[in-house]
Design a protein around this motif. Structure first.
Motif, PDB file in Angstrom:
ATOM      1  N   TYR A   1       0.831  -1.213   0.000  1.00 39.22           N
ATOM      2  CA  TYR A   1       0.000   0.000   0.000  1.00 39.22           C
ATOM      3  C   TYR A   1       0.864   1.261   0.000  1.00 39.22           C
ATOM      4  N   ILE A   2       1.943   1.243   0.753  1.00 42.38           N
ATOM      5  CA  ILE A   2       2.854   2.394   0.781  1.00 42.38           C
ATOM      6  C   ILE A   2       3.333   2.726  -0.627  1.00 42.38           C
ATOM      7  N   SER A   3       3.645   1.677  -1.397  1.00 42.07           N
ATOM      8  CA  SER A   3       4.096   1.885  -2.776  1.00 42.07           C
ATOM      9  C   SER A   3       2.957   2.364  -3.667  1.00 42.07           C
ATOM     10  N   GLU A   4       1.799   1.707  -3.550  1.00 40.38           N
ATOM     11  CA  GLU A   4       0.656   2.052  -4.401  1.00 40.38           C
ATOM     12  C   GLU A   4       0.171   3.480  -4.149  1.00 40.38           C
TER      13      GLU A   4
ATOM     14  N   PHE B   1      -8.893 -15.182  15.265  1.00 48.52           N
ATOM     15  CA  PHE B   1      -9.563 -16.274  15.949  1.00 48.52           C
ATOM     16  C   PHE B   1      -8.759 -16.733  17.158  1.00 48.52           C
ATOM     17  N   GLY B   2      -9.447 -16.953  18.257  1.00 48.70           N
ATOM     18  CA  GLY B   2      -8.800 -17.426  19.472  1.00 48.70           C
ATOM     19  C   GLY B   2      -8.302 -16.318  20.366  1.00 48.70           C
ATOM     20  N   VAL B   3      -8.189 -15.095  19.824  1.00 43.37           N
ATOM     21  CA  VAL B   3      -7.703 -13.969  20.624  1.00 43.37           C
ATOM     22  C   VAL B   3      -8.781 -12.896  20.764  1.00 43.37           C
ATOM     23  N   GLY B   4      -9.628 -12.746  19.743  1.00 46.01           N
ATOM     24  CA  GLY B   4     -10.796 -11.895  19.883  1.00 46.01           C
ATOM     25  C   GLY B   4     -10.734 -10.555  19.209  1.00 46.01           C
ATOM     26  N   GLY B   5      -9.557 -10.105  18.759  1.00 44.87           N
ATOM     27  CA  GLY B   5      -9.440  -8.784  18.160  1.00 44.87           C
ATOM     28  C   GLY B   5      -9.732  -8.798  16.676  1.00 44.87           C
ATOM     29  N   GLY B   6      -9.681  -7.616  16.078  1.00 47.14           N
ATOM     30  CA  GLY B   6      -9.909  -7.511  14.649  1.00 47.14           C
ATOM     31  C   GLY B   6     -10.273  -6.090  14.266  1.00 47.14           C
ATOM     32  N   ILE B   7     -10.423  -5.856  12.970  1.00 50.43           N
ATOM     33  CA  ILE B   7     -10.561  -4.496  12.458  1.00 50.43           C
ATOM     34  C   ILE B   7     -11.868  -3.847  12.887  1.00 50.43           C
ATOM     35  N   TYR B   8     -12.986  -4.600  12.897  1.00 48.56           N
ATOM     36  CA  TYR B   8     -14.265  -4.003  13.264  1.00 48.56           C
ATOM     37  C   TYR B   8     -14.303  -3.623  14.734  1.00 48.56           C
ATOM     38  N   LEU B   9     -13.756  -4.478  15.561  1.00 50.30           N
ATOM     39  CA  LEU B   9     -13.713  -4.195  16.994  1.00 50.30           C
ATOM     40  C   LEU B   9     -12.865  -2.964  17.280  1.00 50.30           C
ATOM     41  N   PHE B  10     -11.733  -2.838  16.586  1.00 53.60           N
ATOM     42  CA  PHE B  10     -10.866  -1.682  16.808  1.00 53.60           C
ATOM     43  C   PHE B  10     -11.518  -0.411  16.259  1.00 53.60           C
ATOM     44  N   GLU B  11     -12.203  -0.508  15.129  1.00 56.74           N
ATOM     45  CA  GLU B  11     -12.941   0.645  14.603  1.00 56.74           C
ATOM     46  C   GLU B  11     -13.947   1.160  15.624  1.00 56.74           C
ATOM     47  N   ARG B  12     -14.694   0.250  16.234  1.00 52.33           N
ATOM     48  CA  ARG B  12     -15.675   0.638  17.244  1.00 52.33           C
ATOM     49  C   ARG B  12     -14.994   1.291  18.442  1.00 52.33           C
ATOM     50  N   PHE B  13     -13.858   0.749  18.828  1.00 50.32           N
ATOM     51  CA  PHE B  13     -13.103   1.311  19.951  1.00 50.32           C
ATOM     52  C   PHE B  13     -12.680   2.757  19.648  1.00 50.32           C
ATOM     53  N   ILE B  14     -12.189   2.989  18.434  1.00 45.59           N
ATOM     54  CA  ILE B  14     -11.775   4.334  18.025  1.00 45.59           C
ATOM     55  C   ILE B  14     -12.956   5.297  18.065  1.00 45.59           C
ATOM     56  N   GLU B  15     -14.089   4.850  17.548  1.00 44.08           N
ATOM     57  CA  GLU B  15     -15.281   5.699  17.540  1.00 44.08           C
ATOM     58  C   GLU B  15     -15.682   6.104  18.951  1.00 44.08           C
ATOM     59  N   GLU B  16     -15.624   5.168  19.884  1.00 43.38           N
ATOM     60  CA  GLU B  16     -16.029   5.452  21.255  1.00 43.38           C
ATOM     61  C   GLU B  16     -15.069   6.434  21.937  1.00 43.38           C
ATOM     62  N   ARG B  17     -13.791   6.331  21.618  1.00 36.99           N
ATOM     63  CA  ARG B  17     -12.821   7.249  22.220  1.00 36.99           C
ATOM     64  C   ARG B  17     -12.940   8.663  21.646  1.00 36.99           C
ATOM     65  N   ASN B  18     -13.384   8.782  20.381  1.00 37.92           N
ATOM     66  CA  ASN B  18     -13.667  10.077  19.769  1.00 37.92           C
ATOM     67  C   ASN B  18     -12.447  11.003  19.710  1.00 37.92           C
ATOM     68  N   VAL B  19     -11.266  10.426  19.508  1.00 38.77           N
ATOM     69  CA  VAL B  19     -10.024  11.197  19.374  1.00 38.77           C
ATOM     70  C   VAL B  19      -9.563  11.201  17.921  1.00 38.77           C
ATOM     71  N   PHE B  20      -9.664  10.048  17.274  1.00 36.26           N
ATOM     72  CA  PHE B  20      -9.208   9.896  15.901  1.00 36.26           C
ATOM     73  C   PHE B  20     -10.400   9.723  14.960  1.00 36.26           C
ATOM     74  N   ARG B  21     -10.184  10.104  13.721  1.00 38.49           N
ATOM     75  CA  ARG B  21     -11.059   9.665  12.641  1.00 38.49           C
ATOM     76  C   ARG B  21     -10.308   8.563  11.895  1.00 38.49           C
ATOM     77  N   SER B  22     -11.036   7.610  11.374  1.00 35.28           N
ATOM     78  CA  SER B  22     -10.379   6.497  10.682  1.00 35.28           C
ATOM     79  C   SER B  22     -11.129   6.171   9.406  1.00 35.28           C
ATOM     80  N   SER B  23     -10.405   5.572   8.469  1.00 35.20           N
ATOM     81  CA  SER B  23     -11.022   5.120   7.226  1.00 35.20           C
ATOM     82  C   SER B  23     -10.266   3.906   6.727  1.00 35.20           C
ATOM     83  N   ILE B  24     -10.997   3.009   6.087  1.00 36.09           N
ATOM     84  CA  ILE B  24     -10.381   1.848   5.450  1.00 36.09           C
ATOM     85  C   ILE B  24      -9.948   2.269   4.052  1.00 36.09           C
ATOM     86  N   VAL B  25      -8.643   2.214   3.785  1.00 36.03           N
ATOM     87  CA  VAL B  25      -8.129   2.694   2.504  1.00 36.03           C
ATOM     88  C   VAL B  25      -7.828   1.557   1.534  1.00 36.03           C
ATOM     89  N   LYS B  26      -7.817   0.331   2.038  1.00 32.64           N
ATOM     90  CA  LYS B  26      -7.600  -0.804   1.142  1.00 32.64           C
ATOM     91  C   LYS B  26      -8.122  -2.074   1.788  1.00 32.64           C
TER      92      LYS B  26
END
Length: 353
Positions: free
Chosen positions: A151-154, A309-334
């Motif tokens: 992605y850095i290259s693209e 799997f087996g640990v519980g984390g992932g992109i959707y969970l982290f997105e929700r966490f960011i939204e709740e903290r209301n410090v950053f804006r985020s977007s999926i770029v790829k």
């Protein structure tokens, strides 16, 4: 609690080893045959609704691991004057046109028990690539690292004259890409000091010292693979190491070390991090570290799988966490839609330009 993963890598045109290649023991990604992508998305979203975020009063889903976050003390690792000694007894290989240190050789030639971590023998004896609070996976090069390099290259992300942090660096390939791109300074952080001493720092030295001695037009002589099609960035030199600093320890501890240090410190224009959101228990520390160390107009580029799997984390969970903290804006770029979906996320402060 110990979590064990099985790993495989698919071969592709960018000289990334396949599951039968010589690099298989080091270049890893969790197998995705267990569940479909759609089910993984549902699992992640369900987890996001029911799990305990650090610092909240929400009920914790009993299916998630209950672990205390380990506040491992931070340490800065100095670059030795004798650079050749740093590479002594190291097996140096290439992937995606970057040098890295072969961990299998380190396992055979070194015991790290003396420094109090002993993560090499613990990882080998437990057949595990993740021992929470003890070893956090830095001895492997994880699949999403290559997604972020691509992605850095693209996206033609520019590093010239910028301060860059490779957070959860492992082999430090993201930081090396930034260094080749002309970054003004590059800092590397990993949880384990053994990883920095045996993998990251020697890898950075190899990329700077050996840059002028490439292995010829045939690519990697050991594997016989073709050279990368990715355009080469600016070359490194031993002088480039003066731009580098290396840190081990837990994120919040490293953050405090930097902010309270007598050495000059400028907040980072870019923070690069790959596969660091696998464990929801770590989200608070990760989020706060990014908030403390990122420049007001800086950007974070984070690579992740849809769900771990087996640990519980992932992109959707982290997105929700960011939204709740209301410090950053985020977007999926790829989105990388091969097997288990993988994502590149961009983060910036909400009030940034």
């Amino acid at each position: 609690m110990y979590f064990q993963f099985n790993f495989a890598i698919d071969e592709n045109e960018d000289n990334k080893p396949d599951s039968h290649g010589e690099l298989d023991s080091q270049l890893c990604s969790p197998k995705h045959e267990w569940e479909s992508v759609e089910k993984s998305k549902q699992t992640a979203e369900t987890t996001a609704d029911s799990s305990l975020r650090p610092g909240t009063d929400k009920h914790q889903d009993d299916t998630l691991p209950k672990k205390k976050f380990c506040f491992k003390a931070a340490k800065e690792h100095n670059i030795p004057e004798d650079l050749q000694k740093v590479l002594e007894n190291k097996v140096i290989e290439t992937v995606s046109d970057l040098y890295y240190i072969n961990m299998s050789a380190v396992e055979m030639t070194r015991s790290d028990a003396a420094n109090g971590e002993d993560i090499v023998s613990k990882s080998v004896s437990s057949h595990s690539d993740l021992i929470p609070g003890v070893y956090e996976g830095g001895l492997k090069i994880w699949e999403c690292t290559f997604d972020l390099i691509d992605y850095i290259s693209e996206a033609e992300i520019l590093f010239a004259n910028k301060a860059v942090l490779d957070l959860g660096c492992g082999a430090g390939l993201l930081g090396i890409v930034a260094l080749r791109g002309g970054a003004a300074e590059v800092h590397f952080q990993d949880y384990n000091s053994t990883v920095i001493d045996e993998i990251t720092l020697p890898g950075a030295v190899a990329n700077c010292v050996r840059e002028g001695r490439r292995m010829g037009r045939g690519g990697n002589r050991k594997t016989g693979k073709p050279p990368s099609k990715r355009p080469r960035k600016a070359k490194c030199s031993p002088n480039a190491l003066t731009k580098c600093r290396f840190f081990s320890g837990e994120w919040s501890e490293v953050s405090q070390l930097l902010l309270n240090s007598n050495k000059p410190f400028s907040k980072y224009d870019l923070i690069l991090t790959s596969e660091t959101i696998y464990n929801p228990d770590y989200y608070s520390a990760l989020h706060d570290t990014l908030a403390q160390l990122l420049d007001k107009n800086g950007r974070v580029y984070l690579a992740s799988k849809v769900h771990y799997f087996g640990v519980g984390g992932g992109i959707y969970l982290f997105e929700r966490f960011i939204e709740e903290r209301n410090v950053f804006r985020s977007s999926i770029v790829k989105i990388i839609d091969k097997g288990l979906q993988r994502y590149i996320m961009e983060m910036a402060f909400k009030d940034s330009s």
